[in-house]
Design a protein around this motif. Structure first.
Motif, PDB file in Angstrom:
ATOM      1  N   SER A  26      -0.009   9.529   6.129  1.00  0.00           N
ATOM      2  CA  SER A  26      -1.417   9.122   6.014  1.00  0.00           C
ATOM      3  C   SER A  26      -1.987   8.848   7.399  1.00  0.00           C
ATOM      4  O   SER A  26      -1.414   9.259   8.411  1.00  0.00           O
ATOM      5  N   HIS A  38       0.823  -1.216   0.000  1.00  0.00           N
ATOM      6  CA  HIS A  38       0.000   0.000   0.000  1.00  0.00           C
ATOM      7  C   HIS A  38       0.864   1.277   0.000  1.00  0.00           C
ATOM      8  O   HIS A  38       0.540   2.268  -0.674  1.00  0.00           O
ATOM      9  N   HIS A  82       1.098   4.518  -2.647  1.00  0.00           N
ATOM     10  CA  HIS A  82       1.027   5.977  -2.451  1.00  0.00           C
ATOM     11  C   HIS A  82       2.147   6.679  -3.232  1.00  0.00           C
ATOM     12  O   HIS A  82       1.934   7.747  -3.799  1.00  0.00           O
ATOM     13  N   ASP A 122      -6.658   7.161  -0.057  1.00  0.00           N
ATOM     14  CA  ASP A 122      -6.615   5.789  -0.581  1.00  0.00           C
ATOM     15  C   ASP A 122      -7.427   5.618  -1.865  1.00  0.00           C
ATOM     16  O   ASP A 122      -8.550   6.116  -1.971  1.00  0.00           O
TER      17      ASP A 122
HETATM   18 ZN    ZN Z   1      -3.179   4.963   2.450  1.00  0.00          ZN
END
Ligand code: ZN
Ligand code: KG4
Length: 386
Positions: free
Chosen positions: A144, A114, A118, A354
């Motif tokens: 985040s 993940h 980003h 996200d």
């Molecule tokens: Zn995230």
């Protein structure tokens, strides 16, 4: 090399997302089903509810992403999915669905970190704008709800590597936004609300001492590995639990509890509060506190990141992750980066928080390298980026 259409699937936290990206450089469709309404009454993400909502939303999200891209399941070249980090149950929904699709369609499956996603949100949009000449070294701040990390990002052929040179010792910056908003009765998620309220307060009204981080973190690179004894390179860690405690104390000593409870109740009774609703329920004192908090976090993030950029003599800075949507943060990074002649790149706001486009974009180099996942790979809630 013919074009490759990659379906990205993201379900690590509270957004169910599906997107199609062509060859890592063109966003074809981008669907994000937000769970804000589900979690709002609880003031934060409830993991069990997140998994249930992902189960409900994932098939429609993928269908919509295909329809908007005028693609079919058969026309896809690969399926990419977030492996971690994130909530175990939430990740599992995306992974199980991606595996089933890949198996049924006989398409390659790609597992994506993940946090790498980003970073690739920035790369995707820069390529889309025609910017193909990136200057290395690149420093990426991923900021985040769950992470505040600094990585030196390097590329060798189709392979990207990430060297962690800083992380938060306690709360992530987005987590601090969310906790302070909750504490002040402003609801969830906190970042977007504080972003909109801060310009209405005085950022100099309340002073917060900046975090002092004296000792080297024995966890070192935040990946469980011990720091090599000869690794004496500078590190740039963050800490946001101090400011949270300072605001908590401020609330107690200034007797703000009563007005906070009243605000929480008033805002909860409005289905989709607008800026005027928030402003109508905040006194100037609270607006000043919010503005001062945001200024403190922004100054800390910018100062530490630019110190790291100087120490490692980087040529390019990326700022990405949900908090990168923050206006004051973007403006301050742009202004301070320009003073040093350092180009700063952010994703557009929709790709800061996200999304699955970033997962499909990060999968493209792995697709080229045929770095495919085995069908038995599992969710990794604590996955680190290296
Ligand atoms: Zn995230
Ligand atoms: O990247 P993201 O969508 O999910 C994680 O990977 O955690 O980031 C979500 C975080 C939340 O903490 C949210 O409050 C914060 O990003 N955020 C913001 C803004 N928009 C989202 N923080 C400050 N200002 C914003 N405009």
């Amino acid at each position: 090399m013919p074009d490759a259409y990659i379906l990205g699937i993201e379900s690590s936290c509270d957004e169910t997302a599906a997107a199609i990206v062509r060859s890592g450089e063109k966003l074809i469709s981008n669907v994000v089903a937000s769970q804000i309404a589900t979690h709002q009454p609880y003031g934060g993400v409830v993991p069990e509810l997140a998994s249930r909502e992902h189960l409900r939303a994932i098939v429609p999200a993928v269908r919509q992403a295909l329809a908007e891209a005028q693609q079919t399941y058969e026309s896809l070249d690969a399926i990419a999915v977030t492996r971690g980090p994130g909530l175990a149950g939430a990740l599992l929904v995306g992974i199980s669905y991606a595996k089933a699709l890949a198996f049924a369609l006989d398409k390659p499956l790609i597992a994506v970190n993940h946090l790498e996603g980003h970073i690739h949100a920035v790369l995707l949009e820069e390529r889309q704008k025609g910017n193909h000449s990136l200057q290395f070294p690149v420093l990426a701040l991923v900021v985040s709800g769950g992470h505040t990390h600094l990585y030196l990002a390097a590329q060798q052929g189709n392979s990207w590597t990430y060297d962690n040179i800083g992380h938060t010792r306690d709360d992530a910056a987005g987590e601090a936004f969310d906790k302070i908003a909750k504490l002040l009765g402003l609801g969830y998620p906190g970042g977007p609300v504080i972003d909109r309220l801060a310009p209405h307060g005085d950022p100099k009204a309340v002073k917060f001492p900046s975090a002092q981080i004296k000792h080297r973190d024995r966890r070192g690179r935040n990946d469980g590995r011990a720091v090599a004894p000869d690794d004496d390179r500078p590190r740039f860690d963050f800490s946001y639990s101090g400011i949270k405690t300072a605001i908590l104390r401020y609330v107690e000593t200034h007797g703000l509890r009563g007005s906070i409870d009243a605000r929480r109740k008033a805002l909860l009774s409005i289905p989709k509060p607008k800026l005027e609703d928030y402003l109508g329920n905040c006194d100037q004192f609270t607006l000043d506190l919010v503005a001062s908090f945001q200024r403190a976090i922004v100054d800390d993030l910018v100062t530490r990141t630019l110190n790291a950029a100087r120490a490692y003599n980087v040529a390019t800075l990326f700022v990405t992750g949900g908090v990168a949507a923050n206006k004051e943060l973007r403006d301050t990074f742009e202004r301070e980066g320009a003073k040093e002649g350092l180009p700063v790149y952010f994703p557009s706001r929709p790709l800061s928080t996200d999304n699955a486009a970033m997962i499909a974009a990060a999968a493209y180099p792995k697709f080229l390298a045929k770095d495919f996942a085995a069908m038995d790979f599992s969710a990794e809630p604590g996955l680190v980026l290296t």
